[in-house]
Design an enzyme around this catalytic site. Sequence first.
Site, short mmCIF file in Angstrom:
data_model
loop_
_atom_site.label_atom_id
_atom_site.label_comp_id
_atom_site.label_asym_id
_atom_site.label_seq_id
_atom_site.Cartn_x
_atom_site.Cartn_y
_atom_site.Cartn_z
N LYS A 128 -2.89 7.33 -0.08
CA LYS A 128 -2.93 6.70 1.23
C LYS A 128 -2.78 7.79 2.28
O LYS A 128 -1.76 8.48 2.33
CB LYS A 128 -1.79 5.67 1.37
CG LYS A 128 -1.77 4.96 2.71
CD LYS A 128 -0.67 3.91 2.74
CE LYS A 128 -0.62 3.21 4.10
NZ LYS A 128 0.39 2.14 4.17
N THR A 146 0.79 -1.23 0.00
CA THR A 146 0.00 0.00 0.00
C THR A 146 0.82 1.28 0.00
O THR A 146 0.34 2.32 -0.46
CB THR A 146 -0.95 0.02 1.22
OG1 THR A 146 -0.18 -0.05 2.43
CG2 THR A 146 -1.93 -1.14 1.16
N ASP A 147 2.06 1.24 0.49
CA ASP A 147 2.80 2.48 0.69
C ASP A 147 3.04 3.25 -0.61
O ASP A 147 2.99 4.48 -0.62
CB ASP A 147 4.15 2.21 1.36
CG ASP A 147 4.00 1.91 2.85
OD1 ASP A 147 2.87 2.01 3.36
OD2 ASP A 147 5.02 1.58 3.48
#
Length: 460
Positions: A271, A192-193
């Site tokens: 994010k 996800t980063d």
Amino acid sequence: MSKDDNVGFIVKNTKTGEVINVVLTDETVVTGRLMPGYEYGKKDHIVIKLNNGYNIGIKIERIKSIHLISSTNLENKTSSYKNVKYVNGNNHFSNTIRLTDSDQPKILLLSTGGTIASKIDYRTGGVTSVLSAQDLYSSVPEISDYAKIDTEILINEYSENIGPNEWNLIINKIVEKINLGMYHGIIISHGTDTMSYTASALSFVLQNIPIPVILVGAQRSSDRPSSDASSNLIGAVICASRLDYSGVFVVMHSGMSDDVVACHIGTRVRKNHTSKRDAFRSIDVSPVATIKKNQIYLNHEVVSNIILKKRSVEYEKGKVKYQIFGSRFDNRVFLLKYYPGFNPMLIEYVVSQGNKIVIIEGTGLGHINKNCISYLKKAIDLGVLVFMTSQCIWGRTNMNVYDTGRDLLKIGVIPLSNMLSETAVVKAMWLLANESNYTSIIKIMQENISNEIIPISHIL
């Protein structure tokens, strides 16, 4: 054979994804699907997935017996696939998609690593990336209710290790698989980063893609009780197999509920939290759709105001070959964040390192300290392109409002409206590698080609 040996033998001969009854020493019975991972780390426990989607670990010493309830044959599924309904903004059903075995919806799941493909290492207490695409599929066998799944490992990296070279690997594999004419959609499991960077890269290169390409991840590893891996992956399969539109999307958890996920535009998602399951948000636009309980809630207002194309049946049947133009990336692009006390000599250093494009994250409408202006002018005079984005999450740059902005415009700093800074970096890398002159780069950087610039904000 001792009890521990007997339990170990049963677990060893039970396939991941099969439903078992675990009878504990206190006669409590726990029912769930066996999760992958018994072969990893310590051998003193098993992990099963309960019907509510949560995972629990059970120590072998607490187990009296294990009984197989049902077997899952993921390769030879013969039952009909679940129906999925489209729901419009007024909550009226506009379309029901019924797929049976004769339709054979087929999805490719490509694994690149990340938390969604990770497990807790009980030796260290940390998370380690160990699951293959097939393991991930076996962990969430429910996805076979929606499509036939092929799996393939592409790479196994945390997302901080994924960059332009890996983007090209992913892009080439997607094109290869599209041209087989076998798949309704392709899913990329990804950490996800840096998922938004990869989504942007795919969005710019894979323009006019004929099927949906979905990036999916998890904030919590698949063996944690509160993992979002299952719901995210199910939502990704539903979108990849049922969404009417093609393009690059990010499917991640939405809100506090356990069963709602959102389908975001690949160039408009960020994010925004380090660990919450609903960390991903669409910026300056709502998600294309949300998915809940076999229903796709399509946001018609968004769909009607962005660049989206319908699926191409011709490509899906392999009648037409899909080609891309310009898949290279040049990393001589620098993202420079301004802050109070910023040393303007850093601009000289950035230029001295051979960077050809600088993306500035300025304050507010697109500002930096006036003492930096002369250094930026020197960089521009040397042929470096300088673009301005905002540190603000929502809104767009407007450098005509204040004197500082006007002074920056005069020396040649180019505003990028509401393009996200990470998206701007990727777009600049792509253009620098594939466009022959700076005039074209400047022109295309300011154009909306993959929804990276939203003309009308749907978020107040």
